[in-house]
Design an enzyme around this catalytic site. Structure first.
Site, PDB file in Angstrom:
ATOM      1  N   ARG A  60       6.580 -59.358   9.252  1.00  0.00           N
ATOM      2  CA  ARG A  60       7.310 -58.227   9.824  1.00  0.00           C
ATOM      3  C   ARG A  60       8.150 -57.498   8.788  1.00  0.00           C
ATOM      4  O   ARG A  60       8.486 -56.325   8.963  1.00  0.00           O
ATOM      5  CB  ARG A  60       8.142 -58.674  11.027  1.00  0.00           C
ATOM      6  CG  ARG A  60       7.275 -58.803  12.288  1.00  0.00           C
ATOM      7  CD  ARG A  60       8.082 -59.270  13.448  1.00  0.00           C
ATOM      8  NE  ARG A  60       8.742 -60.524  13.110  1.00  0.00           N
ATOM      9  CZ  ARG A  60       9.247 -61.383  13.973  1.00  0.00           C
ATOM     10  NH1 ARG A  60       9.189 -61.133  15.260  1.00  0.00           N
ATOM     11  NH2 ARG A  60       9.822 -62.497  13.554  1.00  0.00           N
ATOM     12  N   GLU A  86      12.846 -76.419  11.343  1.00  0.00           N
ATOM     13  CA  GLU A  86      13.443 -77.368  12.278  1.00  0.00           C
ATOM     14  C   GLU A  86      12.644 -78.672  12.261  1.00  0.00           C
ATOM     15  O   GLU A  86      13.203 -79.764  12.211  1.00  0.00           O
ATOM     16  CB  GLU A  86      13.442 -76.742  13.678  1.00  0.00           C
ATOM     17  CG  GLU A  86      14.401 -77.400  14.636  1.00  0.00           C
ATOM     18  CD  GLU A  86      14.382 -76.713  16.002  1.00  0.00           C
ATOM     19  OE1 GLU A  86      14.992 -77.255  16.926  1.00  0.00           O
ATOM     20  OE2 GLU A  86      13.725 -75.657  16.140  1.00  0.00           O
TER      21      GLU A  86
END
Lengths: 173, 173
Positions: free
Chosen positions: A59, A96
């Site tokens: 993006r 994570e």
């Protein structure tokens, strides 16, 4: 900037429960809000002492490309592993769960380069931090980070050593 | 266009033996060649009867973004599976081994839309063909396909029903 706020859609529970996703597709689809965004990002880049735009896949490409075009500045891309075909440098970073990596062409940065790193969103700052490490590995320096959206409260800004600028900020709880 | 030819790097045996990869990173890194590319792509879009730019992830983003900015046209993105957060349509297509898919937001295309589909490279045309199917599923129509690089001899152009335009062509054996 109101035109940005009006064109960023909040989508609850994406990509997982409890996360509010900030969807920039309405912003891209509205020529006025896209122009306002690119022009504002370019103003931030002009104020940074920089000679290259570095855009992070994928993006970041949506904003870095139009910025480089408008500013007539070189555009350097940082990609996910295995995508770049030439001699490259690699930087791993923690997610994570597990790790990810990004890559840059060795010859895309020289020792005199001062870059701005552009991405759509700053959250925890893991990718942006890895990107800055890549630029330094390649011999360049980072003037600043520029984001469209910043999620405050996730530690992103604190993770990064160089100045951070963003157009719109949301408080994450 | 000579400035394009001079700034696309041929890399043998990437991503696998026998393939010559056409590397556009030098073209992005040179503001003159990037400007010439975007301006030429925009001229092709203007000649097409279109009201939206559709960019295919992720190298299509690098060109579609600057085009949409310059032309003040809406930018619609087509992404790999699982990336778009809102209601979406999906289209699968065959790869050499297995299948892949792309997605678009349902609300990004209306029945009056005529789009140009932009990507960096036309090879076999699988992704571009799937993208056109997505646009039609969403109710719109495809005016044309615009590519920076076309690899001739791989059947891409023949796979696509609408007009195909490209800035630079290489003969693949």
């Amino acid at each position: 900037m109101k035109i940005l706020e009006d064109n960023i859609r909040a989508i609850p529970d994406f990509p997982k429960k409890g996360i509010i996703f900030r969807d920039i597709t309405p912003l891209l689809a509205n020529p006025n809000s896209f122009k306002a965004t690119i022009d504002a990002l370019c103003e931030l880049a002009i104020k940074s002492d920089c000679n290259k735009i570095v855009a992070i896949e994928s993006r970041g490409f949506l904003f870095g490309s139009a910025m480089a075009y408008k500013l007539s500045m070189p555009l350097v891309i940082v990609r996910k592993p295995g995508k770049l075909p030439w001699k490259k440098l690699r930087e791993e970073y923690s997610l994570e769960y597990g790790t990810d990596a990004i890559e840059i062409h060795e010859d895309s940065i020289t020792t005199s380069d001062k870059v701005v790193i552009v991405d759509d969103l700053l959250a925890t700052g893991g990718t942006a931090h890895a990107c800055a490490n890549l630029i330094r590995k390649a011999g360049g320096s980072v003037s600043s980070f520029i984001f469209v959206v910043e999620l405050e409260g996730l530690g992103g800004r604190e993770t990064l050593s160089e100045p951070v600028q963003s157009l719109i900020r949301y408080k994450e709880e």
